[in-house]
Design a protein around this motif. Sequence first.
Motif, PDB file in Angstrom:
ATOM      1  N   ALA A 170       0.820  -1.209   0.000  1.00 12.38           N
ATOM      2  CA  ALA A 170       0.000   0.000   0.000  1.00 12.38           C
ATOM      3  C   ALA A 170       0.856   1.263   0.000  1.00 12.38           C
ATOM      4  O   ALA A 170       0.471   2.287  -0.543  1.00 12.38           O
ATOM      5  N   CYS A 171       2.022   1.187   0.623  1.00  8.10           N
ATOM      6  CA  CYS A 171       2.883   2.361   0.619  1.00  8.10           C
ATOM      7  C   CYS A 171       4.352   1.943   0.621  1.00  8.10           C
ATOM      8  O   CYS A 171       4.656   0.760   0.654  1.00  8.10           O
ATOM      9  N   HIS A 172       5.259   2.919   0.562  1.00  8.19           N
ATOM     10  CA  HIS A 172       6.680   2.581   0.488  1.00  8.19           C
ATOM     11  C   HIS A 172       7.438   3.185   1.666  1.00  8.19           C
ATOM     12  O   HIS A 172       8.527   3.719   1.525  1.00  8.19           O
TER      13      HIS A 172
ATOM     14  N   THR B  84      12.099   6.042   0.996  1.00  6.28           N
ATOM     15  CA  THR B  84      12.659   7.378   0.743  1.00  6.28           C
ATOM     16  C   THR B  84      12.366   8.219   1.985  1.00  6.28           C
ATOM     17  O   THR B  84      11.644   7.784   2.854  1.00  6.28           O
ATOM     18  N   SER B  85      12.904   9.415   2.013  1.00  9.37           N
ATOM     19  CA  SER B  85      12.511  10.313   3.105  1.00  9.37           C
ATOM     20  C   SER B  85      11.241  11.024   2.652  1.00  9.37           C
ATOM     21  O   SER B  85      10.912  11.047   1.460  1.00  9.37           O
ATOM     22  N   TYR B  86      10.531  11.623   3.593  1.00  5.77           N
ATOM     23  CA  TYR B  86       9.276  12.291   3.244  1.00  5.77           C
ATOM     24  C   TYR B  86       9.535  13.462   2.297  1.00  5.77           C
ATOM     25  O   TYR B  86       8.784  13.681   1.344  1.00  5.77           O
ATOM     26  N   GLU B  87      10.647  14.184   2.535  1.00 10.25           N
ATOM     27  CA  GLU B  87      10.974  15.336   1.675  1.00 10.25           C
ATOM     28  C   GLU B  87      11.210  14.878   0.228  1.00 10.25           C
ATOM     29  O   GLU B  87      10.732  15.500  -0.720  1.00 10.25           O
ATOM     30  N   GLU B  88      11.951  13.771   0.096  1.00 11.44           N
ATOM     31  CA  GLU B  88      12.185  13.245  -1.259  1.00 11.44           C
ATOM     32  C   GLU B  88      10.865  12.857  -1.924  1.00 11.44           C
ATOM     33  O   GLU B  88      10.661  13.065  -3.116  1.00 11.44           O
TER      34      GLU B  88
ATOM     35  N   TYR C  92       2.475  18.084   8.119  1.00 16.87           N
ATOM     36  CA  TYR C  92       3.317  18.465   9.241  1.00 16.87           C
ATOM     37  C   TYR C  92       3.843  17.202   9.921  1.00 16.87           C
ATOM     38  O   TYR C  92       5.006  17.098  10.260  1.00 16.87           O
ATOM     39  N   TYR C  93       2.973  16.207  10.077  1.00 12.54           N
ATOM     40  CA  TYR C  93       3.364  14.952  10.730  1.00 12.54           C
ATOM     41  C   TYR C  93       2.785  13.795   9.900  1.00 12.54           C
ATOM     42  O   TYR C  93       1.595  13.489  10.011  1.00 12.54           O
ATOM     43  N   PRO C  94       3.605  13.203   9.036  1.00 13.87           N
ATOM     44  CA  PRO C  94       3.018  12.268   8.044  1.00 13.87           C
ATOM     45  C   PRO C  94       2.803  10.840   8.554  1.00 13.87           C
ATOM     46  O   PRO C  94       3.032   9.900   7.815  1.00 13.87           O
ATOM     47  N   PHE C  95       2.408  10.684   9.794  1.00  8.45           N
ATOM     48  CA  PHE C  95       2.156   9.348  10.340  1.00  8.45           C
ATOM     49  C   PHE C  95       0.755   9.288  10.958  1.00  8.45           C
ATOM     50  O   PHE C  95       0.234  10.304  11.400  1.00  8.45           O
ATOM     51  N   HIS C  96       0.183   8.096  10.962  1.00 10.95           N
ATOM     52  CA  HIS C  96      -1.120   7.840  11.606  1.00 10.95           C
ATOM     53  C   HIS C  96      -2.175   8.860  11.177  1.00 10.95           C
ATOM     54  O   HIS C  96      -2.993   9.300  11.983  1.00 10.95           O
TER      55      HIS C  96
ATOM     56  N   PHE D 293      -1.951  11.671   1.060  1.00  6.44           N
ATOM     57  CA  PHE D 293      -1.714  10.231   1.212  1.00  6.44           C
ATOM     58  C   PHE D 293      -0.224   9.949   1.333  1.00  6.44           C
ATOM     59  O   PHE D 293       0.373   9.323   0.466  1.00  6.44           O
ATOM     60  N   GLY D 294       0.383  10.487   2.419  1.00  6.50           N
ATOM     61  CA  GLY D 294       1.821  10.348   2.608  1.00  6.50           C
ATOM     62  C   GLY D 294       2.292   8.908   2.528  1.00  6.50           C
ATOM     63  O   GLY D 294       1.606   8.006   3.015  1.00  6.50           O
ATOM     64  N   TRP D 295       3.432   8.683   1.915  1.00  7.10           N
ATOM     65  CA  TRP D 295       4.115   7.394   1.750  1.00  7.10           C
ATOM     66  C   TRP D 295       3.479   6.515   0.679  1.00  7.10           C
ATOM     67  O   TRP D 295       3.976   5.434   0.406  1.00  7.10           O
ATOM     68  N   THR D 296       2.367   6.966   0.112  1.00  4.55           N
ATOM     69  CA  THR D 296       1.794   6.191  -0.993  1.00  4.55           C
ATOM     70  C   THR D 296       2.097   6.941  -2.288  1.00  4.55           C
ATOM     71  O   THR D 296       2.594   8.070  -2.266  1.00  4.55           O
TER      72      THR D 296
END
Length: 381
Positions: free
Chosen positions: A14-16, A20-24, A50-54, A365-368
């Motif tokens: 579902a995601c990676h 990579t880092s969030y900025e990348e 601001y906080y890309p988790f949960h 949808f951070g990390w996806t």
Amino acid sequence: MIKEKCPYVDKCGACHMGKTSYEEELIEKKGLVEKHIGKYCKVNDVAGMYYPFHYRNKVHAVFGRSKDDVIAGTYAEGTHTIVPIQDCLIEDAQASAIIKTVTELIKSFKLWVYNEDTGRGLMRHILIRKGMSTKQIMVVLVTASPEFPHKNNFVSELRKRHPEITTIVQNINSQNTTFVLGDKNKPLYGEGFIEDVLCGLRFRISPNSFYQVNAAQTQVLYKKAIQAAALTGKETVIDAYCGIGTIGMAMASKAGKVLGIELNKDAVRDAKANAKRNHIENIRFVAADATEYMTRMSQEREKVDVVVMDPPRSGSTEAFVKAVGSLKPDRVVYVSCNPETLGRDLGWFKKQGYVAEEAWPVDMFGWTEHCECVCLLNRSK
Ligand code: SAH
């Protein structure tokens, strides 16, 4: 932003997370949007979280069996093998804990888990939705049939372990389908819906209604859309593909009047209730296919100044874009969750005399690999 490595990253798909880092990732996403729409307009930097988790306020898991155990998780990408997941880094943590408890309860109450191959068994999926502002939590238990043995004891045990749950709904899905939810909902506890507050407005959300999965970024997105619409208080606005009416209602105080068009009847019912609960009187909603309804409006020569549209991932249709072409609004604000279909649709808009001016991607949808985007189009004179 630090990398957080997810233990399921190679299995779930579902995601990676951690690759990579969030900025990348935000830079990559801008590149993706540019690839699809860069030839039409300027693409701004992606507005990141601001906080890309949960961040996911809507969490789904499918039930399965592994030897004697009940498991809950997600299908591995492109397969029907369940990857059991606990403590997903992008999903709401309270929702993850509730899923874990429900899995234990299914086992201790000896309920059958549904088997896709044989079509037998009862418990299929669990869907949890949380109002990030109100902290209300809805648990939807999807079953293959209406019977639910030990229902009352199951519900009271679940509530005992998670007093934070505000409503529990049984959804019946007896079809052999990839859709999670069926049409029928039976509230087992509470009102059968939750509420959330967005852009200062209070919204009711039913199990089957669409609601953005990332509340904090939705406000960033809607603010951009409102800015792009540049309303002066007089305009007639269409909010096409309006869901429970969030965008239209957030714009209503700046518009003359707003019409929301949405296919899903449950969502329209929520939208009407939402307008009432927020005392918004210059908005109305119709349950209709947006393409058909707007084609009819254009045949009846109705006047529209601004069209805001937020279609599903598959994008809009050429007939819809043609209907916009005949309605001749000055501006179109296209809110898209898929740069690829946005690119295709901008091509159709160009044929209708609409020029894409600028696009503002927002990371919902951070990390996806998914990216949301607001795009402003003006009618060339
Ligand atoms: N604007 C809303 C919902 C966007 S999701 C929000 O921000 O929350 C897209 C919505 O389009 C869904 O509610 C879906 O039910 C609706 N939809 C899909 N196809 C449609 C169609 N042909 N006509 C009208 N609405 C449609």
